[in-house]
Write a protein that holds these residues in place. Structure first.
Motif, PDB file in Angstrom:
ATOM      1  N   GLU A  14       0.807  -1.199   0.020  1.00 48.00           N
ATOM      2  CA  GLU A  14      -0.108  -0.026   0.113  1.00 48.00           C
ATOM      3  C   GLU A  14       0.913   1.158   0.139  1.00 48.00           C
ATOM      4  O   GLU A  14       0.470   2.287  -0.728  1.00 48.00           O
ATOM      5  CB  GLU A  14      -0.881   0.029   1.301  1.00 48.00           C
ATOM      6  N   ARG A  17       2.146   1.901  -3.530  1.00 45.46           N
ATOM      7  CA  ARG A  17       1.248   2.207  -4.314  1.00 45.46           C
ATOM      8  C   ARG A  17       1.223   3.830  -4.283  1.00 45.46           C
ATOM      9  O   ARG A  17       0.852   4.645  -4.930  1.00 45.46           O
ATOM     10  CB  ARG A  17      -0.197   1.530  -4.060  1.00 45.46           C
ATOM     11  N   GLU A  18       0.989   4.319  -2.875  1.00 42.84           N
ATOM     12  CA  GLU A  18       0.768   5.699  -2.531  1.00 42.84           C
ATOM     13  C   GLU A  18       2.079   6.516  -3.004  1.00 42.84           C
ATOM     14  O   GLU A  18       1.908   7.474  -3.590  1.00 42.84           O
ATOM     15  CB  GLU A  18       0.952   5.812  -1.027  1.00 42.84           C
ATOM     16  N   ALA A  21       1.494   6.546  -6.536  1.00 45.96           N
ATOM     17  CA  ALA A  21       0.388   7.588  -7.275  1.00 45.96           C
ATOM     18  C   ALA A  21       0.887   9.130  -6.840  1.00 45.96           C
ATOM     19  O   ALA A  21       0.264  10.082  -7.371  1.00 45.96           O
ATOM     20  CB  ALA A  21      -0.567   7.584  -6.091  1.00 45.96           C
ATOM     21  N   THR A 330       1.073  -4.910 -11.338  1.00 54.11           N
ATOM     22  CA  THR A 330       0.447  -4.971 -10.046  1.00 54.11           C
ATOM     23  C   THR A 330       0.570  -3.584  -9.810  1.00 54.11           C
ATOM     24  O   THR A 330      -0.455  -2.935  -9.106  1.00 54.11           O
ATOM     25  CB  THR A 330       0.944  -5.719  -9.172  1.00 54.11           C
ATOM     26  N   PHE A 331       1.802  -2.739 -10.060  1.00 51.19           N
ATOM     27  CA  PHE A 331       1.874  -1.433  -9.331  1.00 51.19           C
ATOM     28  C   PHE A 331       2.083  -0.442 -10.509  1.00 51.19           C
ATOM     29  O   PHE A 331       1.638   0.773 -10.306  1.00 51.19           O
ATOM     30  CB  PHE A 331       3.266  -1.438  -8.725  1.00 51.19           C
TER      31      PHE A 331
END
Length: 643
Positions: A14, A17-18, A21, A330-331
């Motif tokens: 997570e 991903r952050e 992002a 995935t990422f």
């Protein structure tokens, strides 16, 4: 003392991903030719700039007539009309239809002047007039064995797509369906979101590009990752750019990475990310950019890098092909899709429950165009979509097809069906709205994630809301019938007569339409503004102590209305009408004059079973905070939600 990078603090997926992002991968919008637009994503709303079709056309083979000339005709007592000419599809009519006359016409042909309906050829007979005298000599006679009303078997201009209507919204992915619609509108240059450019640099002394000679005795292997990841980038909506192979030399690796960072939105490398003494790529990022993380608690793919290099985002993938592709999907693929404006992929077939009962029973395999909508519990519902084989918008409104067996008489409400999607990327809209087309509504829809609006008019919108398919109905003007619903709010708009700039005929109100020989273009019966006009004419009839029909029969052009809210105004602008039913906002937008007749309310009514649906709540929130939308439209005012 070793200079190896240690994996002491692996971050959770997570967190990775952050971090990704937080990187800016979004490219600038661009304009592409229609031929190159497939698969791209619209950067802004596209409104129809013309009616489709752009003319009134016959929808069947038969005879173009004046509807009133056929009144009373039946099999036992046909009406005879003089045949005065022929009109073929693709040809400009060179004949007009007068009283007691008919013109032979082909499907798709332009309706000749004077005609307002078509009698199907199957309901007619022709004979030679012989010695029958007419003004121009002998002519054939057509016997119509059925009566037709104005508009019967005629596809009016704008029936498929109406000028001024919201054709496609921002964020729409352009599949062959949308390309067809844009073609029908004559649009050749399309504003689209840019595709993020992704530079790919593979590292490792052991790698050899495919096509080059491989020396296995040296431990060389072919470079798999560059092409695998490039294919993944293209599939995700990005534009892959391969750079020359880099070995494990720091200076060469630094040069290639910095070059890629200058030219691309995102730089991907594969290999040289682990804790080996020769895996030095993380040092380049630390020294020439910013390393946000090194190492993720995931298997496979632990040695992933995330950072920034110059103005570009950077992600380092593992060297093993399976690990690299797994981490990419995935990422990395999701943010590339997001930057390109593409949805997450899913299966090309979905199951759902029929939202309504659909009758069939023609004994043939039916591929039923179907739309998707979710209920408040996010369960998939399926509804039939059918505007006729000639309507381009049927494809845009449908998400796929349901194959109905020849022996199936009906699909029952609640029955589970399989929908074969037109594309694996198809998603059900977050909001399905129907009803009155309106310029304010178009702007409100632009602020929603993935809405779908069907401009069917207020009356039909209410009917469909009562049937339970749409999430909301947009209803304008006086309501003749009511259905159970939740009022989300709305606005008011000034309506009246759109006239040429400067109002050269000095039109002051509806009385001028009744008392003077002015060419008037009306709206269709399902439009809310048409109902407002009918009520105003009722009041005028009461003042004059006559029936409303006495007034409407005196208005030239009252009987046949258009679908699009801008169509009457555009006809006035072209000099084809002296006045048209429309909105002040439309008149101002097109530089025309306006004579106000009244103000009508436009309400957004929600299906009570969907009031808690996320898309409905989002629409209600946007509606409640969109004062700027109404301030920017002449004659509009924002209303509060009704209790």
């Amino acid at each position: 003392m070793s200079d190896r990078k240690q994996f002491r603090d692996l971050v959770a997926p997570e967190v990775a991903r952050e971090a990704i992002a937080s990187l800016d991968l979004t490219p600038e919008p661009e304009t592409v030719r229609l031929a190159d637009a497939r698969g791209r994503v619209l950067a802004e709303r596209i409104d129809a700039d013309l009616d489709v079709p752009g003319f009134d056309r016959a929808s069947v083979d038969g005879y173009a007539v004046r509807g009133r000339d056929t009144f009373g005709a039946d099999e036992a007592d046909p009406v005879e009309l003089n045949l005065v000419g022929t009109v073929h599809a693709g040809a400009e009519p060179d004949v007009a239809v007068g009283d007691g006359e008919a013109v032979e016409i082909s499907t798709g042909a332009v309706m000749p002047d004077g005609a307002d309906a078509v009698v199907m050829v199957e309901r007619t007979e022709t004979r030679s007039a012989g010695s029958k005298d007419t003004e121009n000599g002998a002519s054939d006679v057509v016997a119509a064995r059925t009566a037709v009303a104005p508009g019967d078997n005629v596809m009016l201009a704008g029936t498929d797509v109406a000028a001024g209507a919201r054709a496609l919204g921002p964020g729409t992915r352009l599949t062959p369906r949308e390309i067809g619609l844009l073609s029908a509108l004559g649009i050749d240059e399309i504003p689209v979101r840019g595709r993020p450019t992704v530079g790919i640099v593979s590292t490792g002394d052991e790698l050899v590009r495919p096509g080059e000679k491989l020396h296995s005795e040296r431990g060389e292997i072919y470079d798999v990752n560059s092409y695998t990841i490039a294919a993944g980038v293209e599939e995700a909506g990005g534009e892959a750019k391969l750079y020359p192979h880099a070995g494990d030399d720091y200076e060469e690796m630094e040069r290639l990475l910095l070059t890629a960072a200058e030219e691309c939105d995102l730089v991907l490398s594969s290999g040289s990310t682990s804790a080996s003494a020769v895996d030095v790529i993380y040092r380049v990022i630390e020294e020439r950019g910013e390393l946000l993380l090194h190492g993720v608690a995931v298997k496979p793919g632990k040695p992933m890098l995330v950072g920034e290099l110059g103005t570009s985002a950077y992600i380092g993938l593992p060297g093993y092909p399976v690990s690299a592709l797994t981490i990419f999907r995935t990422f990395v693929a999701p943010p590339i899709r997001e930057a390109a404006g593409l949805p997450e992929p899913e299966t090309a077939t979905v199951s759902g429950r029929m939202a309504v009962r659909e009758r069939y029973g023609e004994g043939r395999l039916r591929l039923m165009p179907a739309g998707l909508v979710t209920d408040a519990d996010d369960e998939m519902l399926v509804y039939p979509v059918d505007k006729g084989s000639g309507a381009t918008t049927s494809l845009v409104e449908a998400d796929g097809v349901v194959a109905v067996d020849p022996d199936t008489e009906y699909l029952d409400q609640g029955e589970t069906v399989e929908v074969q999607l037109f594309s694996p990327d198809v998603r059900a809209p977050t909001l399905l709205a129907v009803g009155e087309d309106d310029p304010a509504l178009s702007r409100l829809l632009d602020r929603l994630e993935n809405p779908r609006f069907l401009p069917v008019g207020s009356r039909e919108g209410l009917r469909r809301l009562g049937g339970g398919v749409p999430d909301v109905a947009v209803v304008a003007g006086p309501v003749e019938r009511d259905v159970e619903s939740v009022d989300l709010g709305g606005w008011t708009r000034e309506w009246g007569l759109v006239v040429p700039d400067g109002n050269p005929d000095g039109v002051e109100g509806l009385s001028d339409l009744v008392d003077r020989d002015l060419a008037f273009l009306n709206r269709g019966g399902d439009a809310g503004v048409r109902r407002s006009l009918d009520v105003a004419l009722d009041d005028l009839a009461a003042d004059r102590d006559v029936e409303r029909r006495d007034l409407t029969e005196s208005i030239r052009g009252f009987e046949v209305g258009t679908k699009g809210f801008e169509s009457p105004a555009r006809a006035v602008a072209r000099g084809e009408a002296d006045a048209g039913l429309g909105l002040r906002a439309t008149a101002v937008e097109l530089g025309l004059g306006f004579v106000q007749v009244g103000t009508e309310s436009v309400r957004v009514r929600a299906n009570p079973d969907r009031a808690a649906k996320a898309g409905v709540e989002e629409f209600a929130s946007v509606l409640g905070t969109a004062a700027d939308v109404f301030e920017g439209l002449a004659g509009y005012d924002h209303e509060q939600e009704q209790n």
